[in-house]
Enzyme design. Structure first.
Site, PDB file in Angstrom:
ATOM      1  N   GLY A 185       0.821  -1.208   0.000  1.00 25.71           N
ATOM      2  CA  GLY A 185       0.000   0.000   0.000  1.00 25.71           C
ATOM      3  C   GLY A 185       0.849   1.250   0.000  1.00 25.71           C
ATOM      4  N   ASN A 186       0.196   2.402   0.184  1.00 24.45           N
ATOM      5  CA  ASN A 186       0.931   3.662   0.272  1.00 24.45           C
ATOM      6  C   ASN A 186       0.235   4.585   1.267  1.00 24.45           C
ATOM      7  OD1 ASN A 186      -0.981   5.519  -1.235  1.00 24.45           O
ATOM      8  ND2 ASN A 186      -0.585   3.987  -2.837  1.00 24.45           N
ATOM      9  N   ARG A 187       0.802   5.774   1.483  1.00 21.39           N
ATOM     10  CA  ARG A 187       0.348   6.646   2.565  1.00 21.39           C
ATOM     11  C   ARG A 187      -0.853   7.517   2.217  1.00 21.39           C
ATOM     12  NH1 ARG A 187       4.220   6.919   6.610  1.00 21.39           N
ATOM     13  NH2 ARG A 187       6.262   6.119   6.003  1.00 21.39           N
TER      14      ARG A 187
END
Ligand code: CTP
Ligand code: CA
Length: 236
Positions: free
Chosen positions: A33-35
């Site tokens: 995932g990412n932020r």
């Protein structure tokens, strides 16, 4: 933003917004995932609806769906691509605020990866995801997305030895072929997950609007102003 003071200028328009960071499956319990929180995309969807648009929000975010917005929930970049192209077929505007994973695991394990088992992964091999924004630009050229549809990208950039945030943004706008690009400067503590945002709106026609650090709602309103100005010029 006070809904009562917003213009009702998007009535009759269909606005498609994507938001959140995609989740790329590794096995049934894990993902890459990412932020991205989805806050900016949700704010754009909410403000577009408050300005009278019919809004489709294609999202991987768990944030509450804004009032009067139709949400389509997705997880991966491939799902995001399918649902965004489907919704864009009748759209006047597509805003790609989603943080799309550039890569996904090349092999997805059907069962949970276990420590000490034969399947213990030494590394995760990655495969490139399609560029959805570039696909939207191509679909518009092919007539699968209406020609007047305004396509908006987002770029989260950091300056580095090869250029400033703004220089990277300009290069990305011409590479992507979209109409507008919102450029945000990011770092570990700026933009992602925060309630405010700043940067620039760059136009393919050379226009440049500076966005002072402000709430994501206010930025959404400024962006929709830029979109309506552009579509007015197109249909005139
Ligand atoms: N985007 C997309 N599909 C992808 C990657 C990005 O549609 N596979 C969209 C994002 O939603 C965003 C814009 O493209 O609106 C810019 O994303 P960004 O990650 O900054 O661009 P990239 O081309 O992936 O460049 P970089 O290598 O800098 O990540
Ligand atoms: Ca990227």
């Amino acid at each position: 933003l006070d809904g009562g003071t917003l213009p009702w200028d998007l009535a009759g328009r269909h606005v498609v917004v994507t938001s959140g960071g995609t989740r790329e499956e590794i096995d049934p319990v894990r993902f890459l995932g990412n932020r991205s929180s989805g806050k900016q995309g949700h704010a754009i969807a909410a403000v577009a609806a408050a300005r009278g648009a019919r809004v489709t929000l294609v999202t991987s975010s768990d944030l509450p769906v804004p009032a009067a917005v139709e949400a389509v929930h997705i997880e991966s970049a491939l799902e995001l691509r399918e649902e965004t192209l489907r919704a864009a077929a009748h759209a006047d505007v597509v805003v790609k605020a989603a943080a799309v994973a550039d890569f996904r695991p090349a092999d997805v394990s059907e069962s949970k990866l276990k420590k000490g088992s034969e399947s213990e992964p030494a590394e995760i091999r990655l495969q490139r995801n399609p560029d959805i924004l570039a696909d939207l630009v191509a679909a518009r050229s092919a007539g699968d997305v209406p020609a007047p549809c305004v396509l908006v990208g987002f770029a989260a950039e950091t300056g580095d030895s090869s250029g400033s945030v703004l220089e990277h943004g300009r290069a990305k706008l011409s590479r992507k072929g979209c109409d507008l690009l919102v450029v945000n400067e990011v770092g570990r503590d700026t933009t992602f997950g925060q309630d405010d945002n700043g940067g620039w709106i760059l136009g393919a026609d050379g226009a440049e609007t500076t966005l002072d650090r402000a709430s994501k709602d206010l930025l959404a309103d400024r962006l929709l102003d830029a979109v309506t100005a552009l579509s007015l010029r197109r249909t005139r």
